[in-house]
Structure formats: structure tokens, C-alpha cells
Design an enzyme around this catalytic site. Structure first.
Site, short mmCIF file in Angstrom:
data_model
loop_
_atom_site.label_atom_id
_atom_site.label_comp_id
_atom_site.label_asym_id
_atom_site.label_seq_id
_atom_site.Cartn_x
_atom_site.Cartn_y
_atom_site.Cartn_z
N GLU A 1 96.86 68.33 12.67
CA GLU A 1 97.77 69.46 12.71
C GLU A 1 97.60 70.26 11.42
O GLU A 1 97.35 69.68 10.35
CB GLU A 1 99.22 68.99 12.83
CG GLU A 1 99.51 68.21 14.10
CD GLU A 1 99.47 69.09 15.35
OE1 GLU A 1 99.86 70.28 15.24
OE2 GLU A 1 99.03 68.60 16.41
N ASP B 1 95.64 75.18 -3.30
CA ASP B 1 95.21 76.56 -3.54
C ASP B 1 96.30 77.35 -4.26
O ASP B 1 97.50 77.14 -3.99
CB ASP B 1 94.88 77.23 -2.19
CG ASP B 1 94.12 78.53 -2.36
OD1 ASP B 1 93.54 78.75 -3.43
OD2 ASP B 1 94.13 79.33 -1.41
N SER C 1 88.21 76.13 4.67
CA SER C 1 87.33 76.17 3.50
C SER C 1 86.40 74.98 3.37
O SER C 1 86.29 74.37 2.31
CB SER C 1 88.17 76.33 2.23
OG SER C 1 88.82 77.58 2.22
N HIS D 1 95.60 75.66 -13.62
CA HIS D 1 94.99 74.36 -13.29
C HIS D 1 95.79 73.21 -13.92
O HIS D 1 95.96 72.16 -13.30
CB HIS D 1 93.54 74.32 -13.77
CG HIS D 1 92.66 75.32 -13.10
ND1 HIS D 1 92.67 75.53 -11.73
CD2 HIS D 1 91.72 76.19 -13.61
CE1 HIS D 1 91.78 76.47 -11.42
NE2 HIS D 1 91.20 76.88 -12.54
N ASN E 1 96.20 78.17 -7.90
CA ASN E 1 96.33 78.00 -9.35
C ASN E 1 96.10 79.29 -10.11
O ASN E 1 96.84 79.63 -11.05
CB ASN E 1 95.35 76.93 -9.85
CG ASN E 1 95.70 75.54 -9.38
OD1 ASN E 1 96.77 75.30 -8.84
ND2 ASN E 1 94.78 74.61 -9.58
N ARG F 1 96.27 82.46 -9.04
CA ARG F 1 97.31 83.47 -8.79
C ARG F 1 98.61 83.12 -9.51
O ARG F 1 99.33 83.99 -10.00
CB ARG F 1 97.56 83.60 -7.28
CG ARG F 1 96.58 84.54 -6.59
CD ARG F 1 96.65 84.42 -5.10
NE ARG F 1 95.98 83.21 -4.64
CZ ARG F 1 96.05 82.76 -3.39
NH1 ARG F 1 96.78 83.40 -2.49
NH2 ARG F 1 95.39 81.67 -3.04
N ARG G 1 92.85 79.12 5.91
CA ARG G 1 91.45 78.74 6.12
C ARG G 1 91.31 77.26 5.81
O ARG G 1 92.10 76.70 5.04
CB ARG G 1 90.52 79.52 5.19
CG ARG G 1 90.57 81.02 5.31
CD ARG G 1 89.51 81.67 4.40
NE ARG G 1 89.73 81.38 3.00
CZ ARG G 1 90.57 82.05 2.21
NH1 ARG G 1 91.29 83.04 2.70
NH2 ARG G 1 90.70 81.74 0.94
N LEU H 1 99.79 53.42 -1.95
CA LEU H 1 99.21 54.67 -1.49
C LEU H 1 97.71 54.70 -1.76
O LEU H 1 97.25 54.31 -2.83
CB LEU H 1 99.88 55.85 -2.20
CG LEU H 1 99.34 57.24 -1.88
CD1 LEU H 1 99.71 57.65 -0.46
CD2 LEU H 1 99.85 58.27 -2.88
N GLU I 1 81.23 74.57 -3.76
CA GLU I 1 81.09 76.00 -4.05
C GLU I 1 81.72 76.39 -5.39
O GLU I 1 81.43 77.46 -5.94
CB GLU I 1 81.73 76.84 -2.93
CG GLU I 1 80.97 76.82 -1.61
CD GLU I 1 81.29 75.59 -0.77
OE1 GLU I 1 82.28 74.90 -1.07
OE2 GLU I 1 80.52 75.32 0.19
#
Length: 244
Positions: A211, A24, A200, A41, A26, A28, A198, A135, A71
Site C-alpha cells: 500500500e 524526502d 523513485s 539532513h 530535507n 526543502r 513517486r 525491530l 543516483e
């Protein structure tokens, strides 16, 4: 980029095996610099590379990134187009690097709204990295947790009609097997960047005992070092899973 493993202090948890991240901030980040949101982005894609490269040295075996929610289609058409273009660019340019570093890529979420071109990229990227044993990187695209849960319920309902499935046979394990994450362990920790606190609509079923770590760093500035700090925070916590 290389990262030194952060040792676990005595008496606390080992590193989380599965880290999930809500990326979260990008927009701002770009606005603070007088840049278009697209620039945020693009810089956010660089942060993805940094975190993917840092994860193995921190003991992380599974990394799940919330890349595009169900969304997000409500955003301005131009921004959605830019996001999809960046997704195409990432898959075209990064898969070779993922193969080189032994990273296996999975993509979860509904695929019905993506173009044939992007669907082909999904399939090619997953196939080219399927044999990798390093990974496990999962991108959540057109993903919504409530939607995922409803889809699983619909699947059970169809099985009940078509095969006579006994409702009493449905347990948590059976439900988990019908989610997008069926072959993944539940996240140990959820990180959200940018200071927002949040979840989301992300991995609601899977995060039952995760956690939560909320970082003030905007995603484009998030680095392997910030991931290491979040892992260190996790290690300092006592996980009781409902016990004493």
C-alpha cells in the site's frame, strides 16, 4: 520517546509488519528556514531516531529506510561529503542505542563506492546488532531497485554458464533470494514524505502489493505520531492481493 499503540478498527487490517519509507524533504525543510541543506539532513537523522523508537509500539517488526540512492552521487560533491559524514556520525553514535533497544541493523545496496572506513562501520554495526531480536532496521544506501534487479539477472546468467542452471527452474522465490532483501519480508506499506508521489527506484520488485501512503510532512518534521497516522491509514484499507 514512547508511543501508544493505535488500535485497529473492527473489520480492517492489522498494523503493517514491514514499513518502508522514502525520506524526502530535507533540502526543502532547510531552504524554508534559510539554512544550508546539511541542516536538513542533520534534522532528518533526528527523525530517523523518532521513527525507530516509535515502530515497535505500533506493531512494526521491520523498518526499511531509503537513506542514499545510487543516483545521489550526482549531487554536488560537498553535499555528498556532508551526507557521508552524517552517515559516519550516525553509525558511530547510534549503534550503542540500537543494541540497548534490541534493534537489528542491516545495510543493503552496492558497497563498491564506499570508503574502507565506512565499509568497516557497516560491518561493525551489523555484527554488533546481529543477535538482537527486536525491530529489524534496514538502511538502503547506494541502492537502486533497477540496479538490484539487473544484478540478480547477472547472477542467474553466471550460474547458468558455470553450473548449467536450468532457466525453467527460475521462479519468483528463486529471484527474490538473489536480491539484497533476500531474508526480509516484502513491505506492507511504502510511505513517502514531503508530498511527492513517486517511488523513485525503491524496492520495485518487493513493493508489488504494498500500500502507498504519501505524507505532506517534510522528513525532518516527521515524527512517531506521523508514522502512527500512516499506520492508521493502512489499517483502514482493504487488501485483496488481486482477489475480489
Amino acid at each position: 520517546m514512547s508511543m501508544e499503540t493505535v488500535p485497529a478498527p473492527a473489520g480492517v487490517a492489522a498494523a503493517p509488519l514491514h514499513v518502508a519509507i522514502i525520506m524526502d524533504g530535507n533540502g526543502r525543510w532547510a531552504r524554508a528556514r534559510g539554512l544550508p541543506r546539511t541542516a536538513g539532513h542533520r534534522q532528518g537523522a533526528e527523525a530517523v531516531r523518532s521513527v525507530v523508537e516509535a515502530s515497535p509500539a505500533l506493531g512494526v517488526t521491520h523498518l526499511t529506510l531509503f537513506g542514499f540512492s545510487s543516483e545521489n552521487w550526482k549531487r554536488p560533491q560537498g553535499e555528498v561529503g556532508d551526507l557521508l559524514g552524517l552517515l559516519r556520525l550516525y553509525l558511530n553514535n547510534e549503534v550503542r542505542n540500537l543494541v540497548k533497544h534490541g534493534v537489528r541493523l542491516r545495510i543493503i545496496g552496492r558497497r563498491d563506492r564506499f570508503s574502507r572506513e565506512i565499509l568497516d562501520l557497516f560491518e561493525d554495526s551489523e555484527n554488533r546488532t546481529r543477535a538482537n531480536s527486536g525491530l529489524n532496521l534496514t538502511l538502503a544506501l547506494n541502492y537502486g531497485a533497477r540496479q538490484e534487479i539487473v544484478d540478480a539477472v547477472r547472477l542467474f546468467a553466471r550460474e547458468a554458464v558455470e553450473t548449467g542452471l536450468d532457466p525453467e527452474s527460475i521462479d519468483e522465490a528463486a529471484f527474490s533470494r538473489r536480491l539484497f532483501t533476500a531474508d526480509l519480508p516484502d513491505p506492507d506499506v511504502l510511505i513517502r514524505t514531503s508530498g511527492e508521489q513517486r517511488v523513485s527506484n525503491f524496492l520495485l520488485w518487493q513493493m508489488a502489493y504494498a500500500e502507498l501512503v504519501f505524507s505532506p510532512v517534510l522528513w525532518p518534521d516527521f515524527s512517531g505520531r506521523d508514522l502512527a497516522l500512516a499506520v492508521e491509514d493502512f489499517r483502514a484499507r482493504e487488501r485483496r492481493f488481486g482477489g475480489v
